[in-house]
Design an enzyme around this catalytic site. Structure first.
Site, PDB file in Angstrom:
ATOM      1  N   TYR A  10      11.922   3.318  -7.664  1.00  0.00           N
ATOM      2  CA  TYR A  10      10.698   2.666  -7.190  1.00  0.00           C
ATOM      3  C   TYR A  10       9.937   3.572  -6.238  1.00  0.00           C
ATOM      4  O   TYR A  10       8.725   3.800  -6.391  1.00  0.00           O
ATOM      5  CB  TYR A  10      11.038   1.340  -6.499  1.00  0.00           C
ATOM      6  CG  TYR A  10       9.871   0.719  -5.778  1.00  0.00           C
ATOM      7  CD1 TYR A  10       8.787   0.204  -6.481  1.00  0.00           C
ATOM      8  CD2 TYR A  10       9.842   0.659  -4.378  1.00  0.00           C
ATOM      9  CE1 TYR A  10       7.706  -0.355  -5.816  1.00  0.00           C
ATOM     10  CE2 TYR A  10       8.774   0.094  -3.715  1.00  0.00           C
ATOM     11  CZ  TYR A  10       7.704  -0.405  -4.438  1.00  0.00           C
ATOM     12  OH  TYR A  10       6.640  -0.954  -3.767  1.00  0.00           O
TER      13      TYR A  10
ATOM     14  N   SER B  84       4.023   2.766  -0.789  1.00  0.00           N
ATOM     15  CA  SER B  84       5.105   2.014  -0.164  1.00  0.00           C
ATOM     16  C   SER B  84       5.779   2.821   0.933  1.00  0.00           C
ATOM     17  O   SER B  84       5.856   4.057   0.854  1.00  0.00           O
ATOM     18  CB  SER B  84       6.147   1.645  -1.229  1.00  0.00           C
ATOM     19  OG  SER B  84       7.329   1.137  -0.645  1.00  0.00           O
TER      20      SER B  84
END
Length: 330
Positions: free
Chosen positions: A153, A128
């Site tokens: 995350y 990501s």
């Protein structure tokens, strides 16, 4: 080529599966169909994949369940594994950290172990743009330091890259990580801003605009993302030049984005135009875990694969809003 896609009922997994099947790949897909967002859209994606025919098999499996995942690998021989299964969302990681540990850490180790044990030729996995944290160096380059994530995350995605490198180094498992930059498009995730904006604008409800719309994102249309993934599948690390001086393992990381950041304010304007209505805006401060700008340096991906993003936000949002109205019968 036989491919296993984890997270196949997710936004990217769904579009990737359809493209691969249409290109006559054999595709197996697994997903745990969790309730992070409306399960009905996940089930609709699976039915839509099945409707196009081709060689596709789906099973409801959670990658965090080692035995269930092992059975999938025992039943078929795969050339490539594309791991898109993960607990997504920056803000949700503050509310429910254990979901990220279970899926993004435990689940990813299980994937690595099965790939190692079954001599998989190439593991491609989702990382990501969040790993860049508060880095002020723009555009983000894959060789810059990403040791300071600002959300759990992001920390789990950075951990995936570290674990993948370990398996590439110890076991010569070819791995490629893809740092996705704000993916959007039809059949997207309902928790994403553009989806919620469209829903609220069409229904005349207010939208929350963080940082007064001054944030910028490298919005990347789903078709460009899928094209990039397919190009990467065939570029197995070790068969291409390794520009990272710190590793000689069959290991690569790429940014995959549009390379053209757009302000949130401008993004909302495009959605307003396609919806035919003005948004009722409620300005909000920056949220914990968010960053002001994301901007992908995609030079290595272009050099190694010939990748070229083609869809700009005007076209991409038009396609999304058209899909949204059709899907919800508006």
């Amino acid at each position: 080529m036989k491919v296993l896609i984890t997270g196949v009922a997710g936004f990217i997994g769904y579009h990737l599966a359809k493209k691969l099947i249409a290109s006559e790949y054999d595709v197996d897909g697994i997903d745990n169909l969790n309730n992070y967002y409306d399960q009905r859209i996940k089930l609709a994606r699976i039915e839509d994949i099945r409707a196009i025919g081709g060689n596709f098999q789906f099973k409801e499996v959670d990658i965090a369940h080692k035995e269930s995942l092992g059975k999938i690998f025992q039943e078929s021989e795969y050339d490539v594994v594309i791991n898109l299964a993960a607990q997504a969302g920056v803000r949700y990681s503050i509310e429910n950290p254990s979901a990220y540990v279970e899926s993004n850490l435990v689940g990813f180790v299980n994937i690595l172990e099965e790939c190692r044990g079954n001599k998989i030729k190439h593991l491609v996995y989702a990382s990501s743009s969040s790993v860049y944290g508060l880095s002020e160096k723009q555009p983000f380059n894959v060789n810059q330091n990403v040791d300071y994530p600002i959300s759990l995350y992001a920390a789990t995605k950075k951990s995936n890259e570290l674990m993948a490198h370990t398996y590439s180094h110890l076991f010569s498992l070819p791995t490629t990580g893809l740092r996705f930059f704000t993916v959007y498009g039809p059949y997207g995730r309902p928790d994403m801003a553009y989806y919620k904006f469209t829903k609220s604008i069409l229904s005349g409800e207010p939208i929350e605009v963080y940082n007064h719309g001054e944030m910028k994102r490298d919005f990347t249309y789903i078709d460009d993302i899928v094209d990039g993934i397919i190009r990467v599948i065939h570029k197995i690390p070790g068969s291409i030049s390794n520009k990272d001086a710190y590793t000689h393992a069959p290991y690569k990381i790429y940014n995959i984005g549009n390379n053209k950041p757009v302000s949130l304010g401008r993004f909302i304007e495009v959605i307003e135009k396609e919806c035919g209505r003005k948004a009722i805006k409620i300005n909000m401060p920056m949220q914990p875990g968010d960053v002001e700008t994301t901007y992908a340096d995609i030079d290595e991906l272009i050099s190694d694969t010939g990748f070229e993003p083609k869809v700009q936000i005007e076209e991409g949002i038009k396609k999304f809003v058209e899909w949204y109205k059709k899907y919800y019968g508006l």
